[in-house]
Design a protein around this motif. Sequence first.
Motif, PDB file in Angstrom:
ATOM      1  N   ARG A   9       0.827  -1.186   0.000  1.00  0.00           N
ATOM      2  CA  ARG A   9       0.000   0.000   0.000  1.00  0.00           C
ATOM      3  C   ARG A   9       0.873   1.251   0.000  1.00  0.00           C
ATOM      4  NH1 ARG A   9      -5.148   0.135   0.748  1.00  0.00           N
ATOM      5  NH2 ARG A   9      -5.369  -1.824   1.831  1.00  0.00           N
ATOM      6  N   CYS A  10       0.565   2.166  -0.923  1.00  0.00           N
ATOM      7  CA  CYS A  10       1.297   3.427  -1.030  1.00  0.00           C
ATOM      8  C   CYS A  10       1.126   4.231   0.258  1.00  0.00           C
ATOM      9  CB  CYS A  10       0.789   4.200  -2.231  1.00  0.00           C
ATOM     10  SG  CYS A  10       1.483   5.852  -2.378  1.00  0.00           S
ATOM     11  N   ALA A  11       2.243   4.696   0.810  1.00  0.00           N
ATOM     12  CA  ALA A  11       2.181   5.439   2.070  1.00  0.00           C
ATOM     13  C   ALA A  11       1.528   6.805   1.875  1.00  0.00           C
ATOM     14  CB  ALA A  11       3.584   5.608   2.642  1.00  0.00           C
ATOM     15  N   ALA A  12       1.595   7.335   0.657  1.00  0.00           N
ATOM     16  CA  ALA A  12       1.060   8.679   0.419  1.00  0.00           C
ATOM     17  C   ALA A  12      -0.437   8.664   0.136  1.00  0.00           C
ATOM     18  CB  ALA A  12       1.814   9.330  -0.735  1.00  0.00           C
ATOM     19  N   CYS A  13      -0.880   7.821  -0.818  1.00  0.00           N
ATOM     20  CA  CYS A  13      -2.292   7.899  -1.218  1.00  0.00           C
ATOM     21  C   CYS A  13      -3.091   6.667  -0.814  1.00  0.00           C
ATOM     22  CB  CYS A  13      -2.394   8.141  -2.730  1.00  0.00           C
ATOM     23  SG  CYS A  13      -1.989   6.694  -3.723  1.00  0.00           S
ATOM     24  N   ARG A  14      -2.435   5.675  -0.198  1.00  0.00           N
ATOM     25  CA  ARG A  14      -3.101   4.487   0.340  1.00  0.00           C
ATOM     26  C   ARG A  14      -3.609   3.511  -0.728  1.00  0.00           C
ATOM     27  NH1 ARG A  14      -1.287   3.496   4.641  1.00  0.00           N
ATOM     28  NH2 ARG A  14      -3.070   2.341   5.394  1.00  0.00           N
ATOM     29  N   LEU A  23       7.047   2.313  -8.074  1.00  0.00           N
ATOM     30  CA  LEU A  23       6.403   3.625  -8.003  1.00  0.00           C
ATOM     31  C   LEU A  23       4.894   3.432  -7.988  1.00  0.00           C
ATOM     32  CD1 LEU A  23       8.228   5.914 -10.610  1.00  0.00           C
ATOM     33  CD2 LEU A  23       8.301   6.073  -8.117  1.00  0.00           C
ATOM     34  N   CYS A  24       4.216   4.238  -7.229  1.00  0.00           N
ATOM     35  CA  CYS A  24       2.761   4.214  -7.219  1.00  0.00           C
ATOM     36  C   CYS A  24       2.254   4.772  -8.546  1.00  0.00           C
ATOM     37  CB  CYS A  24       2.256   5.061  -6.052  1.00  0.00           C
ATOM     38  SG  CYS A  24       0.462   5.253  -6.060  1.00  0.00           S
ATOM     39  N   SER A  25       1.367   4.015  -9.198  1.00  0.00           N
ATOM     40  CA  SER A  25       0.881   4.466 -10.505  1.00  0.00           C
ATOM     41  C   SER A  25      -0.123   5.610 -10.359  1.00  0.00           C
ATOM     42  CB  SER A  25       0.243   3.306 -11.268  1.00  0.00           C
ATOM     43  OG  SER A  25      -0.841   2.785 -10.532  1.00  0.00           O
ATOM     44  N   ARG A  26      -0.555   5.869  -9.150  1.00  0.00           N
ATOM     45  CA  ARG A  26      -1.531   6.934  -8.954  1.00  0.00           C
ATOM     46  C   ARG A  26      -0.854   8.259  -8.580  1.00  0.00           C
ATOM     47  NH1 ARG A  26      -6.155   6.681  -4.473  1.00  0.00           N
ATOM     48  NH2 ARG A  26      -7.014   8.765  -4.760  1.00  0.00           N
ATOM     49  N   CYS A  27       0.064   8.221  -7.590  1.00  0.00           N
ATOM     50  CA  CYS A  27       0.663   9.490  -7.126  1.00  0.00           C
ATOM     51  C   CYS A  27       2.177   9.522  -7.303  1.00  0.00           C
ATOM     52  CB  CYS A  27       0.303   9.740  -5.666  1.00  0.00           C
ATOM     53  SG  CYS A  27       1.229   8.704  -4.504  1.00  0.00           S
ATOM     54  N   HIS A  28       2.756   8.443  -7.862  1.00  0.00           N
ATOM     55  CA  HIS A  28       4.199   8.339  -8.086  1.00  0.00           C
ATOM     56  C   HIS A  28       4.988   8.312  -6.781  1.00  0.00           C
ATOM     57  CE1 HIS A  28       3.659  10.023 -12.447  1.00  0.00           C
ATOM     58  NE2 HIS A  28       3.033   8.887 -12.210  1.00  0.00           N
TER      59      HIS A  28
HETATM   60 ZN    ZN Z   1       0.250   6.639  -4.199  1.00  0.00          ZN
END
Ligand code: ZN
Length: 103
Positions: A9-14, A23-28
């Motif tokens: 789970r992305c720490a920034a956007c969950r 890299l998170c494909s949503r918020c990088h």
């Molecule tokens: Zn993210």
Amino acid sequence: MTPGMTIWRCAACRTGFFPERLLCSRCHGETFATDRVYEALIEEISIIRHMLGQENWQPRRIASVRTSDGQRITVGLRDESGPGDTIELFEEGAAPFGRAKPK
Ligand SMILES: [Zn+2]
């Protein structure tokens, strides 16, 4: 056997991912923490009838599922669950499996 399966789970956007990403494909974002999901909905079933180099291969069912968190993954199926059924997820070794949820 371990209940549930690991996602990242992305720490920034969950947003949750499987498999792990750089890299998170949503918020990088670049920071991920592991989390677990326990349920999925079966979308499609496939049967593996042969495996190269395996003589005593028993047909195995695999399922394309969407987890309760939204990831699309492929899991081994341990029973006769079909499309539209909700299954519980578990891990054996590092491999994800599913079976009918106890009613
Ligand atoms: Zn993210």
